[in-house]
Write an enzyme that holds these catalytic residues in place. Structure first.
Site, PDB file in Angstrom:
ATOM      1  N   LYS A   1      -7.501 -20.784   1.859  1.00 19.33           N
ATOM      2  CA  LYS A   1      -8.073 -21.059   3.047  1.00 19.33           C
ATOM      3  C   LYS A   1      -7.832 -22.248   3.725  1.00 19.33           C
ATOM      4  O   LYS A   1      -7.110 -23.275   2.905  1.00 19.33           O
ATOM      5  CB  LYS A   1      -9.873 -21.381   2.522  1.00 19.33           C
ATOM      6  CG  LYS A   1     -10.733 -21.179   3.892  1.00 19.33           C
ATOM      7  CD  LYS A   1     -10.908 -19.502   3.853  1.00 19.33           C
ATOM      8  CE  LYS A   1     -12.127 -19.247   4.908  1.00 19.33           C
ATOM      9  NZ  LYS A   1     -12.419 -17.617   4.859  1.00 19.33           N
TER      10      LYS A   1
HETATM   11  N1  GLU Z   1     -11.839 -15.449   7.328  1.00 15.86           N
HETATM   12  C1  GLU Z   1     -12.194 -14.168   6.744  1.00 15.86           C
HETATM   13  C2  GLU Z   1     -13.001 -14.356   5.632  1.00 15.86           C
HETATM   14  O1  GLU Z   1     -13.499 -15.245   5.212  1.00 15.86           O
HETATM   15  C3  GLU Z   1     -10.967 -13.236   6.574  1.00 15.86           C
HETATM   16  C4  GLU Z   1      -9.900 -13.499   5.849  1.00 15.86           C
HETATM   17  C5  GLU Z   1      -8.715 -12.736   6.079  1.00 15.86           C
HETATM   18  O2  GLU Z   1      -8.614 -11.584   6.639  1.00 15.86           O
HETATM   19  O3  GLU Z   1      -7.722 -13.134   5.231  1.00 15.86           O
HETATM   20  O4  GLU Z   1     -13.140 -13.320   4.705  1.00 15.86           O
END
Ligand code: GLU
Length: 409
Positions: free
Chosen positions: A102
């Site tokens: 993240k």
């Molecule tokens: N931000 C989204 C999540 O928390 C998508 C992450 C992604 O598609 O890599 O799942």
């Protein structure tokens, strides 16, 4: 309790039930790499402003690390760490071949022009381009980031590494994006509502929904639920909330939001604030904004029959405990909002194959993965007499643990 502690609390509860050796438990909770960078840009008025950016790469046992990038003034290392860990478990539950990561930049994007956000995104990409990549770590949109931000990241990354569409997902349709990606998280949330309601003998049609958050996840979930005959009785965004027990016309509401920038002021509704909206009587409460909104202070007052977590980490462990006691089922974030990363995986596959899928195919494969993941988690919950969250963690930890051991530590 902070976010990383909260995530680890859920992790540990499952790990202990699985008799996971302490050394493996420690290995699985510890992030692989945490990067903090300085992001300095020139503002449109010529001043220099400096931001802090993070990328936490939690685990790559099951594949390249994967996870969103958020722009928010409250981003900090603890939160990004927790969200990276959640991605590891989320990708494992839906069995896409990724690990978890993240990123975040501490900023309030509403204060900056489009050109400033472009520079911010490119400078952040300059700072992390060495550690991301289509086979290493693949960012995606998250809170306050979107397809345009992904287009800038892809472009900037490609300046260093050559044309690389698969370095990010959630790109615009005209630039290697996938059909169905934008609405995928909301669509997945709706599928989880459908499955969990069915377990309670209910259906979307005729049920009342309350949605906190009207960003990408909340607004798409609302629209799809509305089309399926669900009654959305209240929604909110950063500006506040609106409530109409007879149900909101979501198509008209989306037009209102497009015109005014907020749900507030929509016709024939009473105002409600972002805290009170969580306490409305409804069949399904969908927290789809930020983390930490359901706590020991308000959990006793929640009047929903079911909670489906569109956001990441909306429920703190003390609140989760209350919901267990009150027998309010909670479809946990790592399952409920996994539709986004699932279609991110389809996008990455399409980029690598250089072959485009139709929206019908994307939606059909998404449904098949989400429904089978839900049923697997529910099966574990039923046979082991666990809450859905602990069951989901058990499934995820088993998969990541197995991959770790097979690779050899
Ligand atoms: N931000 C989204 C999540 O928390 C998508 C992450 C992604 O598609 O890599 O799942």
């Amino acid at each position: 309790m902070d976010f990383f502690e909260a995530t680890n609390c859920y992790f540990q509860e499952a790990a202990r039930r699985m008799d996971l050796p302490a050394n493996i438990e420690k290995l699985l909770v510890t992030p692989t790499r945490e990067l903090q960078v300085q992001v300095s840009i020139e503002r449109d008025n010529g001043e220099i402003e400096t931001f802090i950016g993070y990328r936490v790469q939690h685990d790559d046992a099951r594949g390249p690390m994967k996870g969103g990038l958020r722009y928010h003034p409250k981003v900090d290392l603890d939160e990004v760490r927790s969200l990276a860990s959640l991605m590891t478990w989320k990708t494992a539950i839906v069995k896409v071949p990724f690990g978890g990561a993240k990123g975040g930049v501490v900023c309030d994007p509403r204060q900056y022009s489009e050109r400033e956000l472009n520079r911010l995104t490119r400078t952040f990409t300059d700072q992390i381009h060495d550690v991301i990549g289509p086979e290493r770590d693949i960012p995606a949109p998250d809170v306050n980031t979107n397809a345009q931000v992904m287009a800038w990241m892809m472009d900037q990354y490609s300046k260093y590494h050559g044309h690389s569409p698969a370095v990010v997902t959630g790109k615009p349709l005209d630039l290697y994006g996938s059909a169905g990606r934008e609405e995928a998280t909301g669509r997945g949330v709706v599928l989880m509502c459908r499955e969990a309601l069915a377990d309670l003998g209910l259906s979307i049609e005729g049920s009342d929904f309350v949605i906190q958050g009207f960003g990408n996840v909340g607004s798409w979930a609302a629209q799809i639920l509305h089309r399926l005959g669900g009654r959305i009785i209240a929604v909110s965004d950063v500006g506040g909330g609106i409530h109409n027990p007879a149900g909101l016309d979501i198509d008209a509401l989306r037009a209102h939001v497009a015109a005014t920038g907020s749900v507030v002021g929509f016709a024939d509704c009473s105002r409600i604030d972002n805290d009170s909206i969580l306490l409305l009587e409804c069949d399904v409460l969908i927290p789809a904004a930020l983390g930490g909104v359901l706590t020991e202070d308000n959990a006793h007052e929640v009047r929903a029959r079911l909670i489906v977590e569109g956001a990441n980490s909306p429920t703190m462990p003390a609140a989760d405990h209350v919901f267990r006691e009150r027998e309010i089922p909670v479809v946990p974030d790592i399952l409920a909002n996994a539709g986004g990363v699932t279609v991110s995986y389809f996008e990455w596959v399409q980029n690598n194959q250089q072959f485009t899928w139709t929206e019908e195919r994307v939606n059909a494969e998404l449904e098949s993965i989400m429904v089978s993941s839900y049923r697997t988690v529910r099966e574990i919950a039923t046979t082991k007499k666990l809450p859905l969250r602990t069951a989901a963690f058990t499934l995820a930890i088993g998969r990541v643990g197995k991959a770790t051991v097979l690779r050899g530590i």
